[in-house]
Design a protein around this motif. Structure first.
Motif, PDB file in Angstrom:
ATOM      1  N   HIS A 107      -2.490   3.416  -5.504  1.00 21.81           N
ATOM      2  CA  HIS A 107      -3.704   3.111  -4.749  1.00 21.81           C
ATOM      3  C   HIS A 107      -3.473   1.925  -3.815  1.00 21.81           C
ATOM      4  N   ASP A 108      -4.268   1.878  -2.766  1.00 24.44           N
ATOM      5  CA  ASP A 108      -4.011   0.965  -1.658  1.00 24.44           C
ATOM      6  C   ASP A 108      -4.487  -0.458  -1.903  1.00 24.44           C
ATOM      7  N   ILE A 109      -5.045  -0.734  -3.081  1.00 27.20           N
ATOM      8  CA  ILE A 109      -5.609  -2.061  -3.320  1.00 27.20           C
ATOM      9  C   ILE A 109      -4.675  -2.970  -4.119  1.00 27.20           C
ATOM     10  N   ALA A 110      -3.499  -2.458  -4.528  1.00 25.88           N
ATOM     11  CA  ALA A 110      -2.609  -3.260  -5.377  1.00 25.88           C
ATOM     12  C   ALA A 110      -1.168  -2.823  -5.162  1.00 25.88           C
ATOM     13  N   GLU A 111      -0.261  -3.456  -5.913  1.00 26.70           N
ATOM     14  CA  GLU A 111       1.158  -3.133  -5.835  1.00 26.70           C
ATOM     15  C   GLU A 111       1.501  -1.820  -6.536  1.00 26.70           C
ATOM     16  N   GLY A 112       0.602  -1.334  -7.381  1.00 31.34           N
ATOM     17  CA  GLY A 112       0.911  -0.115  -8.130  1.00 31.34           C
ATOM     18  C   GLY A 112       2.146  -0.299  -8.988  1.00 31.34           C
ATOM     19  N   ALA A 113       2.263  -1.458  -9.638  1.00 34.46           N
ATOM     20  CA  ALA A 113       3.467  -1.763 -10.408  1.00 34.46           C
ATOM     21  C   ALA A 113       3.553  -0.910 -11.668  1.00 34.46           C
ATOM     22  N   SER A 131       0.229   7.602   3.419  1.00 36.78           N
ATOM     23  CA  SER A 131       0.383   6.381   4.214  1.00 36.78           C
ATOM     24  C   SER A 131       1.844   6.117   4.557  1.00 36.78           C
ATOM     25  N   ASP A 132       2.063   5.189   5.487  1.00 37.45           N
ATOM     26  CA  ASP A 132       3.422   4.764   5.805  1.00 37.45           C
ATOM     27  C   ASP A 132       4.083   4.132   4.578  1.00 37.45           C
ATOM     28  N   GLY A 133       3.272   3.449   3.752  1.00 35.37           N
ATOM     29  CA  GLY A 133       3.826   2.833   2.551  1.00 35.37           C
ATOM     30  C   GLY A 133       4.309   3.853   1.548  1.00 35.37           C
ATOM     31  N   GLU A 134       3.575   4.953   1.384  1.00 37.29           N
ATOM     32  CA  GLU A 134       4.050   6.001   0.484  1.00 37.29           C
ATOM     33  C   GLU A 134       5.374   6.560   0.988  1.00 37.29           C
ATOM     34  N   ARG A 135       5.462   6.784   2.309  1.00 37.12           N
ATOM     35  CA  ARG A 135       6.712   7.295   2.870  1.00 37.12           C
ATOM     36  C   ARG A 135       7.857   6.317   2.615  1.00 37.12           C
ATOM     37  N   ALA A 136       7.590   5.010   2.765  1.00 37.40           N
ATOM     38  CA  ALA A 136       8.617   4.007   2.499  1.00 37.40           C
ATOM     39  C   ALA A 136       9.056   4.059   1.041  1.00 37.40           C
ATOM     40  N   GLY A 137       8.092   4.240   0.116  1.00 36.45           N
ATOM     41  CA  GLY A 137       8.430   4.345  -1.296  1.00 36.45           C
ATOM     42  C   GLY A 137       9.271   5.576  -1.598  1.00 36.45           C
ATOM     43  N   LEU A 138       8.936   6.691  -0.963  1.00 33.88           N
ATOM     44  CA  LEU A 138       9.723   7.910  -1.146  1.00 33.88           C
ATOM     45  C   LEU A 138      11.145   7.729  -0.618  1.00 33.88           C
ATOM     46  N   GLU A 139      11.275   7.073   0.525  1.00 29.06           N
ATOM     47  CA  GLU A 139      12.604   6.854   1.091  1.00 29.06           C
ATOM     48  C   GLU A 139      13.429   5.912   0.213  1.00 29.06           C
ATOM     49  N   LEU A 140      12.792   4.857  -0.294  1.00 31.17           N
ATOM     50  CA  LEU A 140      13.488   3.957  -1.209  1.00 31.17           C
ATOM     51  C   LEU A 140      13.973   4.708  -2.445  1.00 31.17           C
ATOM     52  N   THR A 141      13.150   5.606  -2.958  1.00 31.52           N
ATOM     53  CA  THR A 141      13.499   6.340  -4.171  1.00 31.52           C
ATOM     54  C   THR A 141      14.590   7.363  -3.895  1.00 31.52           C
ATOM     55  N   ARG A 142      14.484   8.067  -2.791  1.00 28.75           N
ATOM     56  CA  ARG A 142      15.565   8.992  -2.407  1.00 28.75           C
ATOM     57  C   ARG A 142      16.887   8.249  -2.305  1.00 28.75           C
ATOM     58  N   ASP A 143      16.883   7.105  -1.643  1.00 29.97           N
ATOM     59  CA  ASP A 143      18.119   6.346  -1.459  1.00 29.97           C
ATOM     60  C   ASP A 143      18.628   5.785  -2.788  1.00 29.97           C
ATOM     61  N   ALA A 144      17.712   5.437  -3.687  1.00 24.26           N
ATOM     62  CA  ALA A 144      18.122   4.938  -5.003  1.00 24.26           C
ATOM     63  C   ALA A 144      18.784   6.041  -5.822  1.00 24.26           C
ATOM     64  N   PHE A 145      18.240   7.240  -5.760  1.00 25.68           N
ATOM     65  CA  PHE A 145      18.883   8.374  -6.436  1.00 25.68           C
ATOM     66  C   PHE A 145      20.310   8.556  -5.919  1.00 25.68           C
ATOM     67  N   ALA A 146      20.455   8.543  -4.608  1.00 29.21           N
ATOM     68  CA  ALA A 146      21.779   8.732  -4.016  1.00 29.21           C
ATOM     69  C   ALA A 146      22.728   7.599  -4.405  1.00 29.21           C
ATOM     70  N   ALA A 147      22.220   6.373  -4.432  1.00 29.59           N
ATOM     71  CA  ALA A 147      23.070   5.216  -4.716  1.00 29.59           C
ATOM     72  C   ALA A 147      23.630   5.236  -6.133  1.00 29.59           C
ATOM     73  N   VAL A 148      22.886   5.816  -7.086  1.00 30.49           N
ATOM     74  CA  VAL A 148      23.400   5.860  -8.456  1.00 30.49           C
ATOM     75  C   VAL A 148      24.281   7.077  -8.707  1.00 30.49           C
ATOM     76  N   ASN A 188       0.816  -1.201   0.000  1.00 31.98           N
ATOM     77  CA  ASN A 188       0.000   0.000   0.000  1.00 31.98           C
ATOM     78  C   ASN A 188       0.858   1.262   0.000  1.00 31.98           C
ATOM     79  N   ARG A 189       0.822   2.018  -1.102  1.00 41.06           N
ATOM     80  CA  ARG A 189       1.532   3.301  -1.178  1.00 41.06           C
ATOM     81  C   ARG A 189       0.533   4.461  -1.336  1.00 41.06           C
ATOM     82  N   MET A 190      -0.607   4.323  -0.715  1.00 44.76           N
ATOM     83  CA  MET A 190      -1.618   5.377  -0.779  1.00 44.76           C
ATOM     84  C   MET A 190      -1.050   6.692  -0.260  1.00 44.76           C
ATOM     85  N   ALA A 191      -1.428   7.787  -0.901  1.00 47.59           N
ATOM     86  CA  ALA A 191      -0.942   9.099  -0.491  1.00 47.59           C
ATOM     87  C   ALA A 191      -1.156   9.320   1.000  1.00 47.59           C
TER      88      ALA A 191
END
Length: 444
Positions: free
Chosen positions: A238-244, A31-48, A26-29
């Motif tokens: 949306h909170d009903i799927a992986e949002g792939a 939500s904790d999942g959205e925050r986790a996705g943002l943190e993963l993306t921030r860290d991915a930007f830094a890693a590259v 769940n990465r609903m706006a």
């Protein structure tokens, strides 16, 4: 030098990021999942190797799902068994009324059914007829129902497979909708209208609307020029799927593009700013906040990636900016690879808050044969629908496009907002945007 092409076609960076986002769930706006996705993306930007990777937070109206159902005289007709879900930003409410089928929910159908709609429960399809000249957005159909005095709204999927659709119905000025709204599967919608049209049914929604926090992940590459290119996506789903596909794919793609550009940073002649926005699905909130704060003259172009990878052919909607169209043609010719170009104004996704201000921008997606979202906005938006080959190919094309747009001597003129407004008027899209409060232009 072409080594970067081979490196990108064998890279796992983007696909690994896509898997990580899908696994968040769940990465609903807000939500904790959205925050986790943002943190993963921030860290991915830094890693590259992108610099100044960070998250800038902002407050939003939150929304948390509870139970929802359509019933008649206490008997459940559709519920949380995979046939019915609440639409985000629906109010916590119950409504009872006569079931009225308004077909595809086109303006003409609403006008024809106007006498029946007041105090009713309106059912409309997620699609429009093939011969209809434009796609009618969910929120336009919802607002037409509200304006006609409906008591409740039922959004019936046109895609088979027991997949109730989701999608926000709130607006920036009124984030929580006026009447309860649910999405039902194609099968449930057909059953409801066949058995119960003209009879009283009840729509019942249980949800919470707390204050919440979203954010945008930013990073940069290239020289510290005043002008910059903005490469963007949205992290929330949306909170009903992986949002792939929508929009893990777009975010994974811009991470892969950042990796490729970091290896070619010495070739960049213009600064490239990356933005992975939050809260797109609830009204383009993150991108609107960023667009409101930019100097329009400083943004050379926006390359916004949303819902790609599912289709192999990259689609570049250029919104009538001639130089963007020309860059797309150069890309197609250079790689001898299919690239679909479209000049239609697309007033949805995170390029729009910039384009409506005259800032040149692409809506980048994957071309598909069917009209509408397909698996998008349903529980079937999962990783297994996507192909790593497509992500790699599209990342190569977009990396080359960004380098081309950033070269000295490539200049994209600011847009004439009168032209953009006139094109929306000519297609009929302006009518719906004015109805929903999304019309950004002054009337003359």
């Amino acid at each position: 030098m072409t080594e970067w092409i081979g490196d990108t076609f064998t890279s796992d960076v983007g696909w690994n990021h896509l898997e990580a986002l899908a696994d968040v769930g769940n990465r609903m706006a807000g939500s904790d999942g959205e925050r986790a996705g943002l943190e993963l993306t921030r860290d991915a930007f830094a890693a590259v190797g992108a610099r100044n990777a960070r998250i800038e937070a902002f407050e939003i109206q939150g929304w948390e799902r509870g139970d929802s159902a359509v019933s008649r005289d206490g008997d459940t007709l559709a519920a949380g068994d995979g046939s019915c879900i609440a639409l985000p930003r629906s109010p916590d409410a119950t409504a009872t009324g006569e079931l009225v089928d308004v077909g595809y929910g086109t303006p003409e159908e609403f006008e024809s059914a106007a006498a029946e709609i007041e105090d009713s429960i309106v059912v409309v399809s997620t699609t429009v007829p093939d011969e209809f000249d434009r796609f009618v957005h969910r929120r336009e159909k919802y607002y037409r129902a509200v304006d006609a005095g409906a008591a409740g709204f039922v959004f019936a999927n046109h895609v088979e497979g027991g997949l109730p659709p989701t999608g926000s119905i709130g607006s920036e000025t009124e984030p929580i909708g006026a009447i309860p709204a649910v999405g039902v599967s194609k099968e449930a919608g057909a059953r409801l209208t066949r058995r119960y049209e003209g009879e009283e049914v009840t729509v019942d929604i249980d949800c919470a609307t707390p204050d919440a926090t979203s954010g945008t992940a930013f990073a940069e590459l290239g020289p510290d020029t005043d002008e910059y290119l903005l490469v963007s996506s949205h992290v929330d789903a949306h909170d009903i799927a992986e949002g792939a596909m929508d929009n893990g794919a777009g975010t994974a793609t811009i991470v892969e593009v950042a990796r490729a550009l970091a290896d070619r940073e010495g070739e960049l002649e213009t600064r490239v700013r990356f933005a992975a926005f939050g809260a797109e699905e609830v009204g383009l909130v993150g991108s609107s906040k960023t667009a409101d704060g930019v100097d329009p003259g400083a943004v050379g172009a926006v390359v916004n990636v949303d819902s790609n990878v599912f289709g192999r052919t990259l689609k570049l909607d250029h919104h009538g900016f001639d130089e963007l169209e020309a860059a797309g043609e150069r890309l197609r010719e250079r790689f001898d690879h299919p690239v679909a170009l479209g000049g239609e104004i697309v007033p949805h996704s995170d390029h729009w808050p910039f384009v409506q201000r005259g800032i040149p921008g692409y809506m980048v997606s994957g071309e598909t044969e069917d009209r509408g979202r397909g698996w998008g906005h349903t529980a079937a938006d999962t990783l297994d629908k996507l192909d790593v080959r497509n992500l790699r190919e599209q990342s190569i094309l977009l990396t080359a496009l960004v380098v081309d747009l950033g070269r000295e001597g490539v200049s994209v003129d600011r847009g004439d907002t009168d032209r953009i407004a006139a094109e929306l008027e000519s297609t009929g899209a302006a009518t719906g945007m004015k109805l929903t409060g999304d019309w950004p232009f002054r009337s003359k």
